[in-house]
Design a protein around this motif. Structure first.
Motif, short mmCIF file in Angstrom:
data_model
loop_
_atom_site.label_atom_id
_atom_site.label_comp_id
_atom_site.label_asym_id
_atom_site.label_seq_id
_atom_site.Cartn_x
_atom_site.Cartn_y
_atom_site.Cartn_z
N ARG A 119 33.45 5.08 -17.66
CA ARG A 119 32.23 4.45 -17.15
C ARG A 119 31.30 4.09 -18.31
O ARG A 119 30.75 2.98 -18.36
CB ARG A 119 31.52 5.36 -16.16
CG ARG A 119 30.10 4.89 -15.84
CD ARG A 119 29.48 5.68 -14.71
NE ARG A 119 30.01 5.24 -13.43
CZ ARG A 119 29.74 5.84 -12.27
NH1 ARG A 119 28.96 6.92 -12.25
NH2 ARG A 119 30.25 5.38 -11.14
N ARG A 128 32.65 1.05 -20.09
CA ARG A 128 32.41 -0.20 -19.35
C ARG A 128 30.98 -0.68 -19.53
O ARG A 128 30.72 -1.87 -19.77
CB ARG A 128 32.70 0.01 -17.85
CG ARG A 128 34.15 0.02 -17.48
CD ARG A 128 34.34 -0.14 -15.98
NE ARG A 128 33.69 0.89 -15.19
CZ ARG A 128 34.27 2.03 -14.80
NH1 ARG A 128 35.51 2.28 -15.16
NH2 ARG A 128 33.63 2.91 -14.06
N LEU A 129 30.03 0.24 -19.39
CA LEU A 129 28.63 -0.14 -19.48
C LEU A 129 28.25 -0.54 -20.91
O LEU A 129 27.44 -1.45 -21.12
CB LEU A 129 27.74 0.99 -18.98
CG LEU A 129 27.87 1.27 -17.48
CD1 LEU A 129 27.04 2.49 -17.09
CD2 LEU A 129 27.45 0.06 -16.66
N GLU A 161 28.17 -0.87 -10.80
CA GLU A 161 28.78 0.37 -11.29
C GLU A 161 28.50 1.55 -10.38
O GLU A 161 29.37 2.42 -10.18
CB GLU A 161 28.28 0.67 -12.71
CG GLU A 161 28.99 1.83 -13.37
CD GLU A 161 30.48 1.59 -13.58
OE1 GLU A 161 31.26 2.54 -13.33
OE2 GLU A 161 30.87 0.48 -13.98
N LYS A 169 32.24 -2.24 -3.96
CA LYS A 169 31.98 -2.84 -5.27
C LYS A 169 32.26 -4.34 -5.30
O LYS A 169 31.49 -5.11 -5.90
CB LYS A 169 32.83 -2.15 -6.35
CG LYS A 169 32.31 -0.79 -6.77
CD LYS A 169 33.11 -0.25 -7.93
CE LYS A 169 32.70 1.17 -8.28
NZ LYS A 169 31.34 1.23 -8.86
N LEU A 219 33.72 -5.26 -14.16
CA LEU A 219 33.23 -4.05 -13.50
C LEU A 219 33.89 -3.74 -12.16
O LEU A 219 33.74 -2.62 -11.67
CB LEU A 219 31.71 -4.16 -13.29
CG LEU A 219 30.86 -4.06 -14.56
CD1 LEU A 219 29.38 -4.20 -14.21
CD2 LEU A 219 31.11 -2.75 -15.31
#
Length: 205
Positions: free
Chosen positions: A101, A104-105, A145, A152, A193
């Motif tokens: 996570r 990804r961010l 996210e 999502k 995402l």
């Protein structure tokens, strides 16, 4: 359940060195077919972008440096949309790992540099455009996210459409840059995402 497909979630091992780092950036285990589609899409859409910039008059009005910057950003977005949509990227960036996570961010946040380059250089110091799109990017990324897994995809589509519409009506760019916002937010909010089960044909495995 289709008998001709299976979900291939296994992430192949990567080699050491530069090749391994590249595979871990784009997604290990990319099939030859995926690579062919990526290459064809990049060439085809890159040519369309070049033709659009040429016919818009940008090639005559902009400096060589500005054209080069826009071309590089455009190719990065086109390639990024295609790469992040592959099974290989989906497996890698959404694998069950506690640090994924954050990765990804951070990947999304790194693209604030794209907005700075476009707003402050290509758009001649348009700070409002840069800040507004930065807020859209970070807010949209947080929304996707932290939305429950089963929601999502529609959440990503909603924030992508919102970002595009806001850019069209309230953050307008010159017509020769109208492609930027749709591709930029598509790459990051939808392709990167959103986790998807990577299907493969059974005859390919």
């Amino acid at each position: 359940m289709r008998n001709d497909l299976r979900i291939a979630c296994e992430t192949p091992a990567t080699p050491p060195g530069l090749v391994g780092r590249l595979e871990r950036f784009t997604g290990p285990g990319k099939s030859r077919s995926e690579s062919i589609v990526e290459a064809a899409g990049l060439v085809g859409c890159g040519l369309l972008l070049a033709a659009g910039l040429w016919t818009s008059g940008a090639a005559a009005d902009w400096s060589t440096v500005r054209l080069l910057v826009v071309a590089l950003v455009g190719l990065d977005l086109i390639g990024g949309v295609l790469t992040n949509a592959t099974n290989a990227a989906k497996r890698w960036y959404h694998r069950p790992d506690p640090g994924v996570r954050r990765a990804r961010l951070l990947f999304v946040a790194a693209h604030l540099a794209h907005l700075a380059v476009m707003g402050l250089f290509v758009l001649s110091g348009d700070g409002a455009w840069t800040l507004a799109n930065s807020a859209l990017l970070l807010g949209g990324a947080a929304t996707v996210e932290f939305t429950p897994l089963d929601l999502k995809r529609p959440a990503a589509m909603a924030v992508w459409m919102a970002a595009v519409l806001i850019n069209l009506f309230w953050l307008p760019a010159p017509v020769e840059l109208a492609w930027f916002a749709p591709l930029f937010f598509l790459k990051l909010l939808v392709c990167h995402l959103v986790p998807e089960a990577p299907p493969v044909r059974r005859r390919d495995v």
